[in-house]
Design a protein around this motif. Structure first.
Motif, PDB file in Angstrom:
ATOM      1  N   VAL A  13       5.108  -6.811  10.145  1.00 50.43           N
ATOM      2  CA  VAL A  13       3.078  -6.002  10.244  1.00 50.43           C
ATOM      3  C   VAL A  13       2.789  -6.329   8.801  1.00 50.43           C
ATOM      4  O   VAL A  13       1.614  -6.109   8.548  1.00 50.43           O
ATOM      5  N   ASN A  14       2.796  -6.480   7.195  1.00 51.71           N
ATOM      6  CA  ASN A  14       2.364  -6.551   6.475  1.00 51.71           C
ATOM      7  C   ASN A  14       1.516  -7.717   6.440  1.00 51.71           C
ATOM      8  O   ASN A  14       0.625  -7.939   5.471  1.00 51.71           O
ATOM      9  N   ARG A  15       2.077  -8.845   7.509  1.00 50.99           N
ATOM     10  CA  ARG A  15       1.024 -10.484   7.361  1.00 50.99           C
ATOM     11  C   ARG A  15       0.545 -10.220   8.694  1.00 50.99           C
ATOM     12  O   ARG A  15      -0.971 -11.387   8.699  1.00 50.99           O
ATOM     13  N   MET A  16       0.464  -9.238   9.906  1.00 51.98           N
ATOM     14  CA  MET A  16      -0.470  -9.426  10.313  1.00 51.98           C
ATOM     15  C   MET A  16      -1.062  -8.191  10.989  1.00 51.98           C
ATOM     16  O   MET A  16      -1.017  -7.478  11.471  1.00 51.98           O
ATOM     17  N   SER A  17      -2.449  -8.941  10.633  1.00 49.92           N
ATOM     18  CA  SER A  17      -3.298  -7.458  11.072  1.00 49.92           C
ATOM     19  C   SER A  17      -4.040  -7.286  12.831  1.00 49.92           C
ATOM     20  O   SER A  17      -4.003  -5.333  12.374  1.00 49.92           O
ATOM     21  N   ALA A  24      -0.417   0.804  13.557  1.00 47.56           N
ATOM     22  CA  ALA A  24      -1.224   2.430  11.821  1.00 47.56           C
ATOM     23  C   ALA A  24      -1.892   3.435  12.835  1.00 47.56           C
ATOM     24  O   ALA A  24      -0.919   5.148  11.909  1.00 47.56           O
ATOM     25  N   PRO A  25      -1.112   3.454  13.957  1.00 47.90           N
ATOM     26  CA  PRO A  25      -1.163   5.147  14.649  1.00 47.90           C
ATOM     27  C   PRO A  25       0.476   5.976  14.701  1.00 47.90           C
ATOM     28  O   PRO A  25       0.371   7.168  14.221  1.00 47.90           O
ATOM     29  N   CYS A  26       1.335   5.576  14.304  1.00 47.68           N
ATOM     30  CA  CYS A  26       2.128   5.788  14.274  1.00 47.68           C
ATOM     31  C   CYS A  26       2.403   6.665  12.986  1.00 47.68           C
ATOM     32  O   CYS A  26       3.512   7.316  12.415  1.00 47.68           O
ATOM     33  N   PHE A  66      -1.951  -3.074   3.246  1.00 43.11           N
ATOM     34  CA  PHE A  66      -1.667  -2.420   4.213  1.00 43.11           C
ATOM     35  C   PHE A  66      -1.367  -0.762   4.002  1.00 43.11           C
ATOM     36  O   PHE A  66      -1.571  -0.215   4.414  1.00 43.11           O
ATOM     37  N   GLU A  67       0.233  -0.853   3.587  1.00 43.08           N
ATOM     38  CA  GLU A  67       0.383   0.621   3.240  1.00 43.08           C
ATOM     39  C   GLU A  67      -0.340   1.235   2.589  1.00 43.08           C
ATOM     40  O   GLU A  67      -0.258   2.660   2.560  1.00 43.08           O
ATOM     41  N   ARG A  68      -1.036   0.829   1.369  1.00 44.09           N
ATOM     42  CA  ARG A  68      -1.958   1.132   0.507  1.00 44.09           C
ATOM     43  C   ARG A  68      -2.903   2.730   1.293  1.00 44.09           C
ATOM     44  O   ARG A  68      -3.011   2.954   1.098  1.00 44.09           O
ATOM     45  N   GLU A  69      -4.065   1.025   1.811  1.00 42.00           N
ATOM     46  CA  GLU A  69      -4.453   1.685   2.955  1.00 42.00           C
ATOM     47  C   GLU A  69      -4.294   3.172   4.239  1.00 42.00           C
ATOM     48  O   GLU A  69      -5.354   4.029   4.053  1.00 42.00           O
ATOM     49  N   ILE A  70      -3.474   2.695   4.458  1.00 41.15           N
ATOM     50  CA  ILE A  70      -2.567   4.068   5.070  1.00 41.15           C
ATOM     51  C   ILE A  70      -2.555   4.694   4.370  1.00 41.15           C
ATOM     52  O   ILE A  70      -3.359   6.108   4.659  1.00 41.15           O
ATOM     53  N   ALA A  71      -2.063   5.132   3.343  1.00 38.95           N
ATOM     54  CA  ALA A  71      -1.827   6.186   2.263  1.00 38.95           C
ATOM     55  C   ALA A  71      -3.817   6.709   1.473  1.00 38.95           C
ATOM     56  O   ALA A  71      -3.615   8.016   1.937  1.00 38.95           O
ATOM     57  N   VAL A  72      -4.070   5.940   1.105  1.00 41.29           N
ATOM     58  CA  VAL A  72      -5.586   6.304   0.448  1.00 41.29           C
ATOM     59  C   VAL A  72      -6.469   7.120   2.054  1.00 41.29           C
ATOM     60  O   VAL A  72      -6.969   7.656   2.080  1.00 41.29           O
ATOM     61  N   GLY A  74      -5.579   8.701   4.572  1.00 42.76           N
ATOM     62  CA  GLY A  74      -5.496  10.140   4.126  1.00 42.76           C
ATOM     63  C   GLY A  74      -4.479  10.938   4.986  1.00 42.76           C
ATOM     64  O   GLY A  74      -3.544  11.478   5.404  1.00 42.76           O
ATOM     65  N   MET A  75      -2.812   9.238   5.361  1.00 44.87           N
ATOM     66  CA  MET A  75      -2.143   9.515   6.267  1.00 44.87           C
ATOM     67  C   MET A  75      -0.977   9.307   5.179  1.00 44.87           C
ATOM     68  O   MET A  75      -1.316   8.377   4.804  1.00 44.87           O
ATOM     69  N   LEU A  76       0.014   9.939   5.423  1.00 39.90           N
ATOM     70  CA  LEU A  76       1.699   9.382   4.472  1.00 39.90           C
ATOM     71  C   LEU A  76       2.395   8.090   5.114  1.00 39.90           C
ATOM     72  O   LEU A  76       2.136   8.258   5.885  1.00 39.90           O
ATOM     73  N   ALA A  77       2.350   7.382   3.974  1.00 41.58           N
ATOM     74  CA  ALA A  77       3.612   6.703   4.775  1.00 41.58           C
ATOM     75  C   ALA A  77       4.531   6.029   3.641  1.00 41.58           C
ATOM     76  O   ALA A  77       4.168   6.202   2.679  1.00 41.58           O
ATOM     77  N   CYS A  78       5.391   5.751   4.034  1.00 45.33           N
ATOM     78  CA  CYS A  78       6.595   4.737   3.788  1.00 45.33           C
ATOM     79  C   CYS A  78       7.222   5.515   2.416  1.00 45.33           C
ATOM     80  O   CYS A  78       7.582   5.384   0.750  1.00 45.33           O
ATOM     81  N   GLY A  79       7.320   6.415   2.739  1.00 40.58           N
ATOM     82  CA  GLY A  79       8.394   8.003   1.886  1.00 40.58           C
ATOM     83  C   GLY A  79       7.503   8.088   0.854  1.00 40.58           C
ATOM     84  O   GLY A  79       7.879   8.599  -0.335  1.00 40.58           O
TER      85      GLY A  79
END
Length: 86
Positions: A13-17, A24-26, A66-72, A74-79
């Motif tokens: 996922v981190n390699r495939m935009s 992202a919706p998850c 990508f994970e930082r983008e989700i966190a920033v 307003g969504m929470l990701a990756c524990g």
């Protein structure tokens, strides 16, 4: 089903935009949809369960862009602290 497949899917996922847009919706409203991640993983050839996805994302470590983008965004990701899980 395996933890290794869930880990591999995370890296994929981190390699495939294009896949990032599907994943992202998850990560919305402070809830991680682990079952949704497992379904997307299965469609991409990675066979793992929602419980295995939860274990992989609970491991603290460096986040991808990508994970930082989700966190920033307003969504929470990756524990991240405070994340609610489904």
């Amino acid at each position: 089903m395996s933890i290794d497949a869930a880990r591999s899917f995370r890296h994929h996922v981190n390699r495939m935009s294009t896949l990032q847009a599907e994943v992202a919706p998850c990560f919305g409203n402070g809830i991680i949809d682990y079952a949704g991640l497992a379904q997307l993983g299965s469609r991409s050839g990675f066979d793992f369960t929602a419980a295995e996805a939860r274990k992989v994302l609970a491991v603290r470590g460096e986040l991808s862009d990508f994970e930082r983008e989700i966190a920033v965004g307003g969504m929470l990701a990756c524990g991240l602290p405070g994340a609610m899980h489904r």
